[in-house]
Scaffold this active site. Structure first.
Site, mmCIF file in Angstrom:
data_model
loop_
_atom_site.group_PDB
_atom_site.id
_atom_site.type_symbol
_atom_site.label_atom_id
_atom_site.label_comp_id
_atom_site.label_asym_id
_atom_site.label_seq_id
_atom_site.Cartn_x
_atom_site.Cartn_y
_atom_site.Cartn_z
ATOM 1 N N GLY A 1 17.385 6.860 107.123
ATOM 2 C CA GLY A 1 18.116 8.096 107.385
ATOM 3 C C GLY A 1 19.553 8.034 106.880
ATOM 4 N N SER A 2 20.198 6.907 107.069
ATOM 5 C CA SER A 2 21.605 6.791 106.651
ATOM 6 C C SER A 2 21.742 7.005 105.148
ATOM 7 C CB SER A 2 22.166 5.415 107.018
ATOM 8 O OG SER A 2 22.098 5.217 108.413
ATOM 9 N N GLN B 1 16.089 12.907 113.966
ATOM 10 C CA GLN B 1 15.540 12.941 115.331
ATOM 11 C C GLN B 1 14.424 13.979 115.468
ATOM 12 O OE1 GLN B 1 16.069 11.061 118.112
ATOM 13 N NE2 GLN B 1 17.476 9.723 117.029
ATOM 14 N N SER C 1 13.760 9.559 108.760
ATOM 15 C CA SER C 1 13.676 8.104 108.812
ATOM 16 C C SER C 1 12.429 7.683 109.581
ATOM 17 C CB SER C 1 14.932 7.561 109.502
ATOM 18 O OG SER C 1 14.813 6.174 109.674
ATOM 19 N N HIS D 1 11.384 4.979 111.168
ATOM 20 C CA HIS D 1 11.358 4.226 112.435
ATOM 21 C C HIS D 1 11.633 5.088 113.661
ATOM 22 C CE1 HIS D 1 15.723 3.363 113.474
ATOM 23 N NE2 HIS D 1 15.866 3.776 112.239
ATOM 24 N N THR E 1 12.921 -1.192 93.041
ATOM 25 C CA THR E 1 11.469 -1.209 93.185
ATOM 26 C C THR E 1 11.075 -0.630 94.539
ATOM 27 O OG1 THR E 1 11.385 -3.142 91.767
ATOM 28 C CG2 THR E 1 9.436 -2.716 93.128
ATOM 29 N N CYS F 1 31.477 0.209 124.956
ATOM 30 C CA CYS F 1 31.161 -1.077 124.329
ATOM 31 C C CYS F 1 29.906 -1.072 123.473
ATOM 32 C CB CYS F 1 31.045 -2.156 125.390
ATOM 33 S SG CYS F 1 32.582 -2.354 126.283
#
Ligand SMILES: *Cc1c(COP(=O)(O)O)cnc(C)c1O
Length: 396
Positions: free
Chosen positions: A70-71, A179, A199, A201, A237, A324
């Site tokens: 996706g990125s 998403q 994407s 995954h 490839t 964090c």
């Protein structure tokens, strides 16, 4: 009990997808650019995957470009539209405040290169208004990019409406549908999108593979230079096993959208109703216009990280938009964009369920979150100030 409730971060690869991928490691392992039989077998498989994905989103095979995820698809769509725009002296881009960082950071890069970027506000329910996008479009706008569904709060944006107005105004429109793919119906024509990122995954396919749909006639510039793969738009490839897996994952997920939605919405809503009973909490994002598997909630007086760690100790794997986890001190830009004060945004929890989630797991999550929130408030100095009236509650 270990409960995986972080499906917006990534999903388990489906058994059927693993099975489909295997022969492409040690049997059909040729390079699709090779002219011999083994190479041509791989080339055929690649074509089959491209056709399959295209037909699932109402596109043509030649409009699908495989990427590393996706990125990369987001980066390529935006950089390409910007380069093409600059040639015509159009250096303005419209987007929203709560896009994924793959979009926001690419836009930042373009700003440093002299582009002007307008980030439209989203409302307190996490929905961007098409009319606000329309107002932001100028003479020199070369691209509008708006995500289909938000990765943190799951809200679904009026993509077809935005697409229609972009077309009316002759401005390119890209959507980050990472998403949404496999969870909501995608029809690039009905949505009037020129470019769309996805994407694997995020829909039970493998990591490190995705695709960019780019409408025929729209200029697409490569991000990666090298060989002539992907019709010269993406060198390297091809990752055949992953691409084959992605095509089957999208097919499987798309065929189950209705069934999964019907199963997930009641579980999601049970979770929402159970969690919002906890005092001084707030559900983030519109309760209707949201992904069937997404729940996002803030609890006043606690820190998201502590909540996650204690939930993990109870066997629940979830996520938080607080500091964090993202490696910075600021809470999630998404939660800030819907108007949450820092203090509240720090105490957020994202639970994203899948079709494998059970009713017992939902009950266990509700019970455990309640216990952990109570425990953390019991040891929180901030909570003590709140209940002693030394500090005002923000969430009623
Ligand atoms: C996960 C995600 C991405 C990035 O996709 P990768 O394949 O992990 O690079 C981009 N946009 C959204 C909305 C996402 O949820």
């Amino acid at each position: 009990m270990r409960i995986y409730a972080d499906n917006a971060a990534t999903t388990k690869v489906s058994p059927k997808v693993i099975e489909v991928m295997l022969p492409y490691f040690d049997k059909v392992y040729g390079n699709p650019s090779s002219l011999h039989t083994r190479g041509q077998e791989a080339a055929e498989a690649l074509y089959e995957a491209r056709e399959k994905i295209a037909s699932l989103i109402g596109a043509e095979a030649r409009e699908i470009y495989f990427t590393s995820g996706g990125s990369e698809a987001d980066n390529q769509a935006i950089m390409s539209a910007a380069r093409a725009g600059a040639k015509k002296d159009k250096k303005h881009i419209v987007s929203t405040k709560f896009e994924h960082h793959a979009v926001l950071h690419t836009l930042k890069r373009l700003e440093r290169e002299g582009f002007e970027v307008t980030l439209v506000d989203v409302n307190e329910n996490g929905i961007v208004k098409a009319e606000d996008i329309e107002k932001a479009i100028k003479e020199d706008t070369c691209l509008v990019t708006v995500m289909f569904a938000n990765n943190e709060i799951g809200t679904i944006q009026p993509i077809a409406e935005i697409g229609a107005l972009c077309h009316e105004k002759g401005v390119l429109f890209h959507t980050d549908a990472v998403q949404a793919a496999g969870h909501l119906d995608l029809d690039v024509k009905a949505l009037s999108v020129d470019m769309l990122s996805a994407s694997a995954h995020k829909f039970h396919g493998p990591k490190g593979v995705g695709f960019l749909y780019c409408k025929r006639g729209v200029v697409l510039k490569p991000l990666i230079e090298g060989g002539a793969q992907e019709r010269g738009k993406r060198a390297g490839t091809e990752n055949i096993p992953s691409i084959m897996g992605m095509a089957v994952a999208l097919e499987e997920a798309t065929s189950k959208i209705k069934e999964n939605t019907e199963k997930l919405i009641p579980m999601r809503d049970k979770l929402i109703h159970g969690l919002e009973k906890i005092p001084h909490s707030r559900i983030n994002g519109d309760k209707e216009k949201r992904l069937p598997g997404n729940v996002n909630i803030c609890f006043e007086g606690i820190e998201g990280e502590s909540l996650l760690l204690l939930l993990d100790a109870k066997g629940i794997e979830a996520s938080s938009g607080s500091a964090c986890t993202s490696g910075s001190l600021d809470p999630s830009h998404v939660l800030l964009s819907i108007g949450l004060p820092h203090d509240v945004a720090h105490g957020s929890l994202r639970v994203t369920i899948s079709e494998e989630t059970t009713d017992e797991e939902i009950d266990y999550i509700i019970k455990s979150v309640g216990e952990v929130v109570e425990y953390l408030r019991g040891i929180s100095p901030v909570w003590e100030e709140l209940i002693k009236g030394k500090r005002e509650f923000i969430l009623k």
